[in-house]
Design an enzyme around this catalytic site. Structure first.
Site, PDB file in Angstrom:
ATOM      1  N   VAL A   1       0.861  -1.181   0.000  1.00  0.00           N
ATOM      2  CA  VAL A   1       0.000   0.000   0.000  1.00  0.00           C
ATOM      3  C   VAL A   1       0.897   1.230   0.000  1.00  0.00           C
ATOM      4  CG1 VAL A   1      -1.773   1.223   1.317  1.00  0.00           C
ATOM      5  CG2 VAL A   1      -1.708  -1.273   1.338  1.00  0.00           C
ATOM      6  N   CYS A   2       0.646   2.148  -0.914  1.00  0.00           N
ATOM      7  CA  CYS A   2       1.478   3.356  -0.992  1.00  0.00           C
ATOM      8  C   CYS A   2       1.299   4.209   0.261  1.00  0.00           C
ATOM      9  CB  CYS A   2       1.105   4.176  -2.213  1.00  0.00           C
ATOM     10  SG  CYS A   2       1.832   5.826  -2.187  1.00  0.00           S
TER      11      CYS A   2
END
Lengths: 98, 121, 119
Positions: free
Chosen positions: C77-78
């Site tokens: 997940v960024c």
């Protein structure tokens, strides 16, 4: 190169831009883009013209989901998710025209 | 650079209306650190991202357009704008805040075909 | 073949996460490796463990978690996109990890194919 389109041709320019810009190759219609490959859709003529330059495919589970599984226009190849994977494997690159 | 991949970031969305343009630019800036062969393509409404004179105070969203000017400092120098998209929006090269190469649709299509990785936003 | 997948939209709102998941499953079924799935933009919402769909609907988040467990898929997940949208370690579902955008670029470099799903 594999071109993936996911928008209805009547609500977005994605299909037009892809067909006008891309150099050719495999094209796969998924999600709402599958409407483009149905008989009587305003995009039908456009796709027919594009057939000389592009090899057109449609993701059948998406077309079936939308109640149009029996309206697939001639000349467009129906694929399932396994076929989608093959298309990405057989092309060096893929581009999603989001 | 011989084993570098050709990365193309395809921008087809206008700024501010959605966040895609800004977050795309963030990936571009990070990619510069990986020594890849990076280019940016602007098609459709994506060409609006490069318009000079963006004033965002009234909408209370940060004006991120100056970051396009900083790309040069990151050695990201290949910016391509599709001619037909630019003209359809009443824009010309003088309207852009950075230097770009204007390509015809056919040239753009050919350039896309030469890429190893295409990221679209 | 080694695949990377990018998911740019949140669950339920858009079909992107469903399409990405079914693609990943099909790729694995054909003997490929799905090396990493990178969640960007609103796609970071796919990692919220607070997600509670109705009983008769698919559980998009748990589906990703299960895929990661069974096939060693790296779900990233960024961090910048996640913080903007309220996704943190404390509400991160199992199997996901939060990391930088470099992980997306790295997926582009290391994978044979990178497939993007979004809006």
């Amino acid at each position: 190169m594999l071109h993936i389109i996911n928008k209805s041709p009547l609500s977005s320019v994605s299909l037009d831009t892809c067909l006008n810009t891309a150099a050719g190759g495999d094209t796969l219609l998924i999600e709402d883009a599958v409407y483009a490959a149905t008989k009587g859709n305003a995009a039908e003529a456009k796709l027919k013209t594009a057939m000389g330059k592009f090899k057109l495919h449609v993701l059948m589970p998406d077309l079936d989901a939308r109640g149009l599984g029996d309206r697939l226009m001639d000349g467009v190849i129906a694929v399932d998710y396994a076929g989608f994977v093959d298309l990405t494997s057989n092309n060096k690159t893929c581009q999603s025209w989001l | 650079m011989s084993d570098a991949k050709k990365f193309m970031f395809v921008n087809r969305k206008a700024p501010y209306g959605t966040i895609y343009a800004l977050e795309s630019l963030e990936v571009v800036l990070i990619s510069a650190a990986f020594d890849q062969d990076v280019s940016l393509a602007f098609l459709d409404d994506g060409v609006y991202q490069l318009k000079k004179g963006q004033q965002t105070k009234g909408i209370e969203i940060k004006n991120f357009s100056p970051a396009y000017r900083a790309l040069e400092d990151y050695d990201v120098e290949k910016l391509y704008v599709e001619k037909e998209a630019m003209e359809a929006r009443g824009l010309s090269e003088e309207d852009f805040l950075v230097n770009v190469t204007v390509l015809s649709r056919a040239e753009m299509g050919k350039l896309m075909d030469e890429q190893d990785v295409v990221l679209s936003f | 073949m080694k695949f990377g997948i990018v998911v740019n939209e949140g669950p339920y709102q858009h079909q992107a996460s469903d399409s990405a998941y079914l693609f990943a499953k099909a790729a694995i079924a054909k003997g490929n490796e799905v090396w990493r799935v990178f969640f960007y933009h609103d796609g970071v919402q796919n990692a919220s463990k607070l997600t509670e769909p109705p009983q008769d609907d698919r559980h998009i988040v748990n589906r990703w978690t299960k895929l990661a467990e069974e096939h060693k898929v790296d779900l990233v997940v960024c961090v910048a996109a996640a913080l903007r949208r309220g996704i943190k370690e404390e509400n991160l579902a199992q199997g996901f990890r939060i990391s930088g955008l470099g992980q997306l670029v790295e997926a582009g470099i290391k994978c044979d194919r990178l497939v993007t799903f979004g809006d």
